[in-house]
Motif scaffolding. Structure first.
Motif, PDB file in Angstrom:
ATOM      1  N   ALA A 119      -4.528   0.151   6.758  1.00 65.08           N
ATOM      2  CA  ALA A 119      -4.325  -1.289   6.577  1.00 65.08           C
ATOM      3  C   ALA A 119      -5.261  -1.756   5.473  1.00 65.08           C
ATOM      4  CB  ALA A 119      -4.608  -2.034   7.869  1.00 65.08           C
ATOM      5  N   VAL A 120      -4.722  -2.512   4.530  1.00 62.34           N
ATOM      6  CA  VAL A 120      -5.514  -3.012   3.408  1.00 62.34           C
ATOM      7  C   VAL A 120      -5.224  -4.482   3.169  1.00 62.34           C
ATOM      8  CG1 VAL A 120      -5.705  -0.773   2.234  1.00 62.34           C
ATOM      9  CG2 VAL A 120      -3.760  -2.249   1.740  1.00 62.34           C
ATOM     10  N   ARG A 121      -6.185  -5.153   2.535  1.00 67.70           N
ATOM     11  CA  ARG A 121      -6.018  -6.552   2.136  1.00 67.70           C
ATOM     12  C   ARG A 121      -5.842  -6.572   0.625  1.00 67.70           C
ATOM     13  NH1 ARG A 121     -10.077  -8.386   4.451  1.00 67.70           N
ATOM     14  NH2 ARG A 121      -8.971  -9.256   6.207  1.00 67.70           N
ATOM     15  N   VAL A 122      -4.847  -7.287   0.147  1.00 65.76           N
ATOM     16  CA  VAL A 122      -4.600  -7.407  -1.291  1.00 65.76           C
ATOM     17  C   VAL A 122      -5.691  -8.290  -1.900  1.00 65.76           C
ATOM     18  CG1 VAL A 122      -2.980  -8.194  -3.053  1.00 65.76           C
ATOM     19  CG2 VAL A 122      -2.124  -7.114  -0.965  1.00 65.76           C
ATOM     20  N   VAL A 123      -6.320  -7.781  -2.958  1.00 68.35           N
ATOM     21  CA  VAL A 123      -7.378  -8.511  -3.650  1.00 68.35           C
ATOM     22  C   VAL A 123      -6.844  -9.143  -4.925  1.00 68.35           C
ATOM     23  CG1 VAL A 123      -9.619  -8.285  -4.787  1.00 68.35           C
ATOM     24  CG2 VAL A 123      -9.147  -6.997  -2.704  1.00 68.35           C
ATOM     25  N   ASP A 124      -6.040  -8.386  -5.679  1.00 68.68           N
ATOM     26  CA  ASP A 124      -5.508  -8.881  -6.949  1.00 68.68           C
ATOM     27  C   ASP A 124      -4.199  -8.170  -7.266  1.00 68.68           C
ATOM     28  OD1 ASP A 124      -5.594 -10.389  -9.386  1.00 68.68           O
ATOM     29  OD2 ASP A 124      -6.257  -8.582 -10.443  1.00 68.68           O
ATOM     30  N   VAL A 125      -3.299  -8.893  -7.914  1.00 68.98           N
ATOM     31  CA  VAL A 125      -2.033  -8.322  -8.372  1.00 68.98           C
ATOM     32  C   VAL A 125      -2.003  -8.503  -9.881  1.00 68.98           C
ATOM     33  CG1 VAL A 125       0.481  -8.411  -8.209  1.00 68.98           C
ATOM     34  CG2 VAL A 125      -0.919  -8.895  -6.183  1.00 68.98           C
ATOM     35  N   ASP A 126      -2.261  -7.427 -10.628  1.00 73.16           N
ATOM     36  CA  ASP A 126      -2.372  -7.467 -12.086  1.00 73.16           C
ATOM     37  C   ASP A 126      -1.017  -7.138 -12.717  1.00 73.16           C
ATOM     38  OD1 ASP A 126      -3.378  -7.560 -14.671  1.00 73.16           O
ATOM     39  OD2 ASP A 126      -4.099  -5.490 -14.605  1.00 73.16           O
ATOM     40  N   LEU A 127      -0.083  -8.056 -12.578  1.00 75.57           N
ATOM     41  CA  LEU A 127       1.269  -7.880 -13.107  1.00 75.57           C
ATOM     42  C   LEU A 127       1.672  -9.120 -13.886  1.00 75.57           C
ATOM     43  CD1 LEU A 127       2.832  -6.414  -9.863  1.00 75.57           C
ATOM     44  CD2 LEU A 127       2.367  -5.138 -11.959  1.00 75.57           C
ATOM     45  N   ASP A 128       2.753  -9.007 -14.650  1.00 69.98           N
ATOM     46  CA  ASP A 128       3.269 -10.163 -15.378  1.00 69.98           C
ATOM     47  C   ASP A 128       3.630 -11.276 -14.404  1.00 69.98           C
ATOM     48  OD1 ASP A 128       3.026  -8.733 -17.730  1.00 69.98           O
ATOM     49  OD2 ASP A 128       5.092  -7.998 -17.652  1.00 69.98           O
TER      50      ASP A 128
END
Length: 85
Positions: free
Chosen positions: A11-20
């Motif tokens: 299980a992980v927590r999203v920190v950043d989404v580096d996408l367009d």
């Protein structure tokens, strides 16, 4: 740490989404946004991952997984009441 380095069952927590921006907005509508907790359920043949977001499952290719920064979610142990477990 990125999503591509996560093993199934974690299980992980999203920190950043580096996408367009358009892709980032689409991910947000699917529930994959900073702060979301997701469960890695499968590893794909070419490095992609299948993640559980709520009741949904998303298949994400390896290149995209490398651009999603995550942190491990540490499970919380149940509280003991009155010294009885």
């Amino acid at each position: 740490m990125d999503l591509a380095s996560c093993a199934p069952g974690v299980a992980v927590r999203v920190v950043d989404v580096d996408l367009d921006d358009p892709v980032r907005r689409r991910f947000r509508t699917l529930g994959l946004a900073p702060g979301a907790v997701v469960q890695v359920t499968h590893r794909g043949a070419f490095g992609g991952r299948v993640v559980g977001v709520g009741a949904d499952r998303l298949a994400i290719d390896a290149g995209t997984c490398r651009r999603v920064a995550v942190e491990l979610v540490v499970p919380v142990s149940p509280l003991r009441v009155g010294g009885v477990s």
